[in-house]
Each structure stands twice: as C-alpha cells, then as structure tokens.
Design an enzyme around this catalytic site. Sequence first.
Site, PDB file in Angstrom:
ATOM      1  N   CYS A  94       0.818  -1.226   0.000  1.00  0.00           N
ATOM      2  CA  CYS A  94       0.000   0.000   0.000  1.00  0.00           C
ATOM      3  C   CYS A  94       0.846   1.270   0.000  1.00  0.00           C
ATOM      4  CB  CYS A  94      -0.949  -0.003   1.188  1.00  0.00           C
ATOM      5  SG  CYS A  94      -2.111  -1.378   1.154  1.00  0.00           S
TER       6      CYS A  94
ATOM      7  N   HIS B   2      -3.008   7.490   2.215  1.00  0.00           N
ATOM      8  CA  HIS B   2      -3.501   6.190   1.749  1.00  0.00           C
ATOM      9  C   HIS B   2      -4.909   5.984   2.293  1.00  0.00           C
ATOM     10  CE1 HIS B   2      -3.947   2.061   0.861  1.00  0.00           C
ATOM     11  NE2 HIS B   2      -3.712   1.620   2.084  1.00  0.00           N
TER      12      HIS B   2
ATOM     13  N   ASN C 222     -10.119   0.197  -0.071  1.00  0.00           N
ATOM     14  CA  ASN C 222      -8.653   0.257  -0.047  1.00  0.00           C
ATOM     15  C   ASN C 222      -8.125  -0.325  -1.362  1.00  0.00           C
ATOM     16  OD1 ASN C 222      -5.934  -0.109   0.400  1.00  0.00           O
ATOM     17  ND2 ASN C 222      -6.160  -0.976   2.448  1.00  0.00           N
TER      18      ASN C 222
HETATM   19  O1  UT7 Z   1      -3.789  -0.830   3.519  1.00  0.00           O
HETATM   20  C1  UT7 Z   1      -3.012  -1.602   4.376  1.00  0.00           C
HETATM   21  C2  UT7 Z   1      -3.316  -1.261   5.720  1.00  0.00           C
HETATM   22  N1  UT7 Z   1      -4.543  -1.874   6.204  1.00  0.00           N
HETATM   23  C3  UT7 Z   1      -5.239  -1.189   7.066  1.00  0.00           C
HETATM   24  O2  UT7 Z   1      -4.933  -0.054   7.328  1.00  0.00           O
HETATM   25  C4  UT7 Z   1      -6.359  -1.854   7.811  1.00  0.00           C
HETATM   26  C5  UT7 Z   1      -6.219  -1.551   9.277  1.00  0.00           C
HETATM   27  N2  UT7 Z   1      -7.230  -2.116  10.120  1.00  0.00           N
HETATM   28  C6  UT7 Z   1      -8.529  -1.712  10.098  1.00  0.00           C
HETATM   29  O3  UT7 Z   1      -8.897  -0.887   9.308  1.00  0.00           O
HETATM   30  C7  UT7 Z   1      -9.475  -2.284  11.133  1.00  0.00           C
HETATM   31  O4  UT7 Z   1      -8.745  -2.970  12.119  1.00  0.00           O
HETATM   32  C8  UT7 Z   1     -10.541  -3.217  10.528  1.00  0.00           C
HETATM   33  C9  UT7 Z   1     -11.513  -2.397   9.705  1.00  0.00           C
HETATM   34  C10 UT7 Z   1      -9.892  -4.269   9.665  1.00  0.00           C
HETATM   35  C11 UT7 Z   1     -11.334  -3.911  11.631  1.00  0.00           C
HETATM   36  O5  UT7 Z   1     -11.888  -2.960  12.520  1.00  0.00           O
HETATM   37  P1  UT7 Z   1     -11.818  -3.233  14.103  1.00  0.00           P
HETATM   38  O6  UT7 Z   1     -12.552  -2.128  14.739  1.00  0.00           O
HETATM   39  O7  UT7 Z   1     -10.368  -3.412  14.450  1.00  0.00           O
HETATM   40  O8  UT7 Z   1     -12.654  -4.544  14.249  1.00  0.00           O
HETATM   41  P2  UT7 Z   1     -12.200  -5.977  14.814  1.00  0.00           P
HETATM   42  O9  UT7 Z   1     -11.237  -6.638  13.898  1.00  0.00           O
HETATM   43  O10 UT7 Z   1     -11.798  -5.818  16.233  1.00  0.00           O
HETATM   44  O11 UT7 Z   1     -13.578  -6.762  14.767  1.00  0.00           O
HETATM   45  C12 UT7 Z   1     -14.644  -6.405  15.627  1.00  0.00           C
HETATM   46  C13 UT7 Z   1     -15.793  -7.391  15.416  1.00  0.00           C
HETATM   47  C14 UT7 Z   1     -15.423  -8.845  15.580  1.00  0.00           C
HETATM   48  O12 UT7 Z   1     -16.467  -9.489  16.237  1.00  0.00           O
HETATM   49  P3  UT7 Z   1     -16.364  -9.822  17.819  1.00  0.00           P
HETATM   50  O13 UT7 Z   1     -15.142 -10.661  17.965  1.00  0.00           O
HETATM   51  O14 UT7 Z   1     -16.230  -8.488  18.477  1.00  0.00           O
HETATM   52  O15 UT7 Z   1     -17.645 -10.515  18.081  1.00  0.00           O
HETATM   53  C15 UT7 Z   1     -15.362  -9.357  14.153  1.00  0.00           C
HETATM   54  O16 UT7 Z   1     -15.661 -10.709  14.050  1.00  0.00           O
HETATM   55  O17 UT7 Z   1     -16.338  -7.255  14.087  1.00  0.00           O
HETATM   56  C16 UT7 Z   1     -16.429  -8.540  13.483  1.00  0.00           C
HETATM   57  N3  UT7 Z   1     -16.202  -8.386  12.055  1.00  0.00           N
HETATM   58  C17 UT7 Z   1     -17.207  -8.153  11.170  1.00  0.00           C
HETATM   59  N4  UT7 Z   1     -18.523  -8.028  11.322  1.00  0.00           N
HETATM   60  C18 UT7 Z   1     -19.260  -7.780  10.226  1.00  0.00           C
HETATM   61  C19 UT7 Z   1     -15.036  -8.403  11.386  1.00  0.00           C
HETATM   62  N5  UT7 Z   1     -15.247  -8.195  10.074  1.00  0.00           N
HETATM   63  C20 UT7 Z   1     -16.584  -8.028   9.914  1.00  0.00           C
HETATM   64  C21 UT7 Z   1     -17.405  -7.789   8.806  1.00  0.00           C
HETATM   65  N6  UT7 Z   1     -18.729  -7.658   9.009  1.00  0.00           N
HETATM   66  N7  UT7 Z   1     -16.909  -7.631   7.566  1.00  0.00           N
END
Ligand code: UT7
Length: 329
Positions: A119, A256, A286
């Site tokens: 990225c 980005h 992204n």
């Molecule tokens: O370009 C390269 C760099 N990449 C990035 O910059 C990405 C960086 N990371 C992020 O943007 C965020 O960490 C994410 C958007 C990927 C995730 O957001 P988060 O607030 O960190 O969520 P999480 O991973 O802690 O997930 C929270 C909950 C989980 O459920 P529980 O365990 O709390 O019950 C996941 O299972 O959200 C659930 N979850 C979803 N629910 C619905 C994860 N993905 C999804 C989904 N739809 N697509």
Amino acid sequence: MTQQTNKLRSVVKGVGAALPRRCVTNRELEKTVDTSDEWIVQRTGITQRYIADKDETTSSLGAAAARLAMARAGCGPEDIDLIICATSTPDLTFPSVATMIQAELGIHGGVAFDLQAVCAGFVFAVATADKFLTSGSHRRALVIGSETFSRIMDWNDRTTCVLFGDGAGALVLEAQSGRGSNADRGVLTTKLRSDGRHRSKLFVDGGPSTTQTAGFLRMEGKEVFRFAVGHVTDVMTDAFAEAGLTAEELDWFVPHQANQRIIDASAQKLGIAPQKVVKTVQWHGNTSAASIPLALNAAFEDGRIKPGDLVMIEAIGGGFTWGAALIRW
Ligand code: UT7
C-alpha cells in the site's frame, strides 16, 4: 531548506485515474458475505468499491490511468523516458506491469519497471522517480499505482474481503530547474521507511517460490491499525522538518485510503484541519498502491488541488513499509 540555483525538481504535469466498470456496494456484498453495510461504514467509512471483471487487469487499468495523465500533461509517447508502476497484483509474475503499459502506450524509449511496497508503493514510486529526475538522468516520468486486489481476496474471510477494491492512478512528473525554494513547484522532500519484523501482520500466503499460487491476503487488522496510527506519523513529521514547513502551511493531506478512522486519527495527531483532508475511501475502498493517485485525481477533478498548493501524501503497507512526500503541486 537552503536555497540553491538551478536545482532540479520533479514537477507534476498531469494526473489521471481509472476504475473498473463494476461498482459493488456494501448492500450487494451483504448478499454473499456475512457482513452488513452498518458494520463496514462504521468501522471503515467504505460504502462501495470497484471490482475488475476478467478482461480488466492491473496493466489495462494502469494504462488507462497513464493515458489520461499523459493527455492532461500534453505528453506523447516520445516524451516519457521513465515508467515506474507500483503494484502487488501484477498480471503475471513477469514481465513487469510497467513494461506492459509501456508497450500498450507505444512508448519505446527509456526504462520501465515495477516497484513493490504494497500500500505504500505509490509513495515509494514517487520517491524513486524523484531521485531519477533530480539526478538529471531522466526527464519525464510516468508514476503509476495500479492494483486488482479483488484477485487476492479470500471471499470467505469477511475481515478482509469487504475492505479492498481495484483501480489505478498515475502522475506525469517532469524535471524542471528552479531556485530550490519551497515556493518552487515539484516534489520538495520524500521520507521512506520499512521494518520487516512486522511481516506476519499483513501478507499474502502464496507466491511463485513457495506455493506456486498467487495466494490470499491475510491481515491482523487491529495490529495494522495500531501501527498506522501510532508510528506512521513519524515520516510526515520528518518531511515537514526537512522542508522547514508546518502542518498549518499544508493545503491538502492525501493519505492512503484504507480506513476513515486511521485517516482522521493521523490528521488529528499532526494538527491538520479536517477540511484539508482528501478522502475517497468511501467510494473506492482500499485500493492499495492505487489509492493515493485515485484520491489526487479526484481532488484535481473537483477543483480542490491547484498549481502551487502544498500537498502531503502518506501511506503504510505490508512489510511494514511506510513513507510520505511533500509536493508543491
Ligand atoms: O492498507 C493496508 C493497511 N490496512 C489497514 O490499514 C487496515 C487496518 N485495520 C482496520 O482498518 C481495522 O482494524 C478493521 C476495519 C480491519 C477492523 O476494525 P476493528 O474495529 O479493528 O474490528 P475488529 O477486527 O476488532 O472486529 C470487531 C468485530 C469482531 O467481532 P467480535 O469478535 O467483536 O464478536 C469481528 O468478528 O467485528 C467482526 N467483524 C465483522 N462483522 C461484520 C469483522 N469483520 C466483519 C465484517 N462484518 N466484515
């Protein structure tokens, strides 16, 4: 920055972008992925992304973006002597996407190669082109970021497949001599960093030398988020310090486009006013190395970015790799 006479600068002559035909909304994804529009919007800001059909490839999207940037720059094939394409999703393992675009655009001189910093690839490509142009070895560069990340998505992994999209963007940079002051147009400074210890947090689990497959993207989202907000501002602070400029003097912050929350947190940490932040993550998702030139193109087309504006681009990608560039547009 000390003033010099006849200092070469890499000046932006044109910008262009290209997107696949098919736009996929969050609502549409809900039908095939265990997710919701609400979750995606709340956690990332993304409402839709573009997904390439079979006949749309990294090289075809990159060539379309490059063609538009060249037209806006008033350049023909004979005017370009350097092509750098930032991509992690090449059409083939080799030859490079850059040489495919070179052939497609009828450019027969100079040099063309790909650069892979995930990225952060577009920032790395701008920095690399700038070193060629300011050394005097080359005169006019096409700097392209092009990706088809949909092809390395595990569509059964909802934690990643809702985040990414396909697209391409390009800049034409031209070596021009000036006084070397911050008022001169062009790339003022670039700062790049990498730290390979973070490999397991964002990677693709395949490749020619291991699995002989393209593999799928794997990400520890929370860890990447933490690093992006916690560390990546270092390259921006260093760029401002080297140029002797401050965040208040910035006209546009074009980071980005991975996640609206990361963008907002980074801008706030640096004291950049929200109205100076260019955001396109809501439309494109992204798009990895394509996200910054797609955002630059959007802000150029709607009349926000104008000649003379001070623009900061910044990105973090797998590796980790990260970097920033200050550009007087
Ligand atoms: O370009 C390269 C760099 N990449 C990035 O910059 C990405 C960086 N990371 C992020 O943007 C965020 O960490 C994410 C958007 C990927 C995730 O957001 P988060 O607030 O960190 O969520 P999480 O991973 O802690 O997930 C929270 C909950 C989980 O459920 P529980 O365990 O709390 O019950 C996941 O299972 O959200 C659930 N979850 C979803 N629910 C619905 C994860 N993905 C999804 C989904 N739809 N697509």
